[in-house]
Design a protein around this motif. Structure first.
Motif, PDB file in Angstrom:
ATOM      1  N   MET A  73       0.846  -1.171   0.000  1.00 23.01           N
ATOM      2  CA  MET A  73       0.000   0.000   0.000  1.00 23.01           C
ATOM      3  C   MET A  73       0.897   1.242   0.000  1.00 23.01           C
ATOM      4  O   MET A  73       1.849   1.318   0.768  1.00 23.01           O
ATOM      5  N   THR A  74       0.575   2.203  -0.834  1.00 25.14           N
ATOM      6  CA  THR A  74       1.376   3.415  -0.941  1.00 25.14           C
ATOM      7  C   THR A  74       1.054   4.379   0.197  1.00 25.14           C
ATOM      8  O   THR A  74       0.013   4.270   0.854  1.00 25.14           O
ATOM      9  N   GLU A  75       1.946   5.339   0.397  1.00 20.05           N
ATOM     10  CA  GLU A  75       1.697   6.366   1.417  1.00 20.05           C
ATOM     11  C   GLU A  75       0.448   7.161   1.078  1.00 20.05           C
ATOM     12  O   GLU A  75      -0.330   7.523   1.969  1.00 20.05           O
ATOM     13  N   ARG A  76       0.237   7.424  -0.198  1.00 14.12           N
ATOM     14  CA  ARG A  76      -0.949   8.175  -0.616  1.00 14.12           C
ATOM     15  C   ARG A  76      -2.213   7.391  -0.275  1.00 14.12           C
ATOM     16  O   ARG A  76      -3.193   7.938   0.218  1.00 14.12           O
ATOM     17  N   GLN A  77      -2.215   6.074  -0.528  1.00 11.48           N
ATOM     18  CA  GLN A  77      -3.371   5.247  -0.186  1.00 11.48           C
ATOM     19  C   GLN A  77      -3.613   5.254   1.323  1.00 11.48           C
ATOM     20  O   GLN A  77      -4.752   5.348   1.772  1.00 11.48           O
ATOM     21  N   LYS A  78      -2.537   5.171   2.099  1.00 10.28           N
ATOM     22  CA  LYS A  78      -2.674   5.224   3.559  1.00 10.28           C
ATOM     23  C   LYS A  78      -3.277   6.553   4.009  1.00 10.28           C
ATOM     24  O   LYS A  78      -4.117   6.596   4.908  1.00 10.28           O
ATOM     25  N   GLN A  79      -2.855   7.636   3.371  1.00  8.89           N
ATOM     26  CA  GLN A  79      -3.358   8.972   3.677  1.00  8.89           C
ATOM     27  C   GLN A  79      -4.855   9.059   3.373  1.00  8.89           C
ATOM     28  O   GLN A  79      -5.633   9.581   4.174  1.00  8.89           O
TER      29      GLN A  79
END
Length: 179
Positions: free
Chosen positions: A1-7
């Motif tokens: 999971m990308t940082e953007r998805q986590k955000q």
């Protein structure tokens, strides 16, 4: 999971809990500090976002549980699972609440529910075996599982700790006949 998805997931969890799951994706994107187009690049549909949240919260919950491989359900194992779940729910209360919201609302897709159930199956195996062998009692293994999680959720809702939490655990074990 990308940082953007986590955000995006973090923003969606917060909004789901305050405004409901019907919150528009544009509000989620704004809260996450991204454009609506960026949200849809990260998650093709709102259903994909909902499924990612459900998958993440259930996976995070299972990640804290002791490995049940080769163990029979006994009071010590039940307490270890109890403590692990309570620790996770108290550490990540929003994740805990949104996991229930998505489960209870039926919004997680059947495919993701099936995927998560398969991931959880090894953790439920000792409970199923204990039920089938008569080591614990109840109308069904699903009823017992729901009873366990409901009892834990009541401990959280009533902010029980120490002796109160221990009493709730003892009451659960007595109810299902776990010595």
């Amino acid at each position: 999971m990308t940082e953007r998805q986590k955000q995006i997931i973090a923003a969606a969890i917060s909004l789901f809990l305050t405004e409901g799951v019907s919150v528009p994706t544009a509000r989620i994107a704004k809260a996450a500090g991204v454009s609506n187009g960026t949200l849809f690049n990260a998650f093709a549909t709102k259903q994909d976002l909902i499924d990612a949240i459900y998958r993440k919260t259930k996976s995070d919950m299972l990640a804290v549980w002791p490995n049940p491989a080769g163990r029979n359900l006994d009071r010590a194992m039940m307490r270890a699972n109890w403590d692990a779940y309570l620790g996770w729910a108290r550490h990540a209360p929003d994740d805990h609440r949104v996991m229930h919201l998505l489960k209870d609302s039926g919004l997680a897709s059947p495919q993701v529910k099936s995927e998560v159930d398969a991931q959880a199956a090894p953790y439920g195996a000792p409970l199923l075996e204990a039920f089938e062998t008569g080591a614990i009692r109840g109308p069904s293994v699903n009823f017992i599982s729901d009873l366990i999680f409901t009892q834990i959720d009541l401990v959280i809702a009533h902010n029980l700790t120490g002796a109160g939490e221990d009493l709730a655990f003892d009451m659960l074990c007595n109810t299902i006949g776990l010595d």
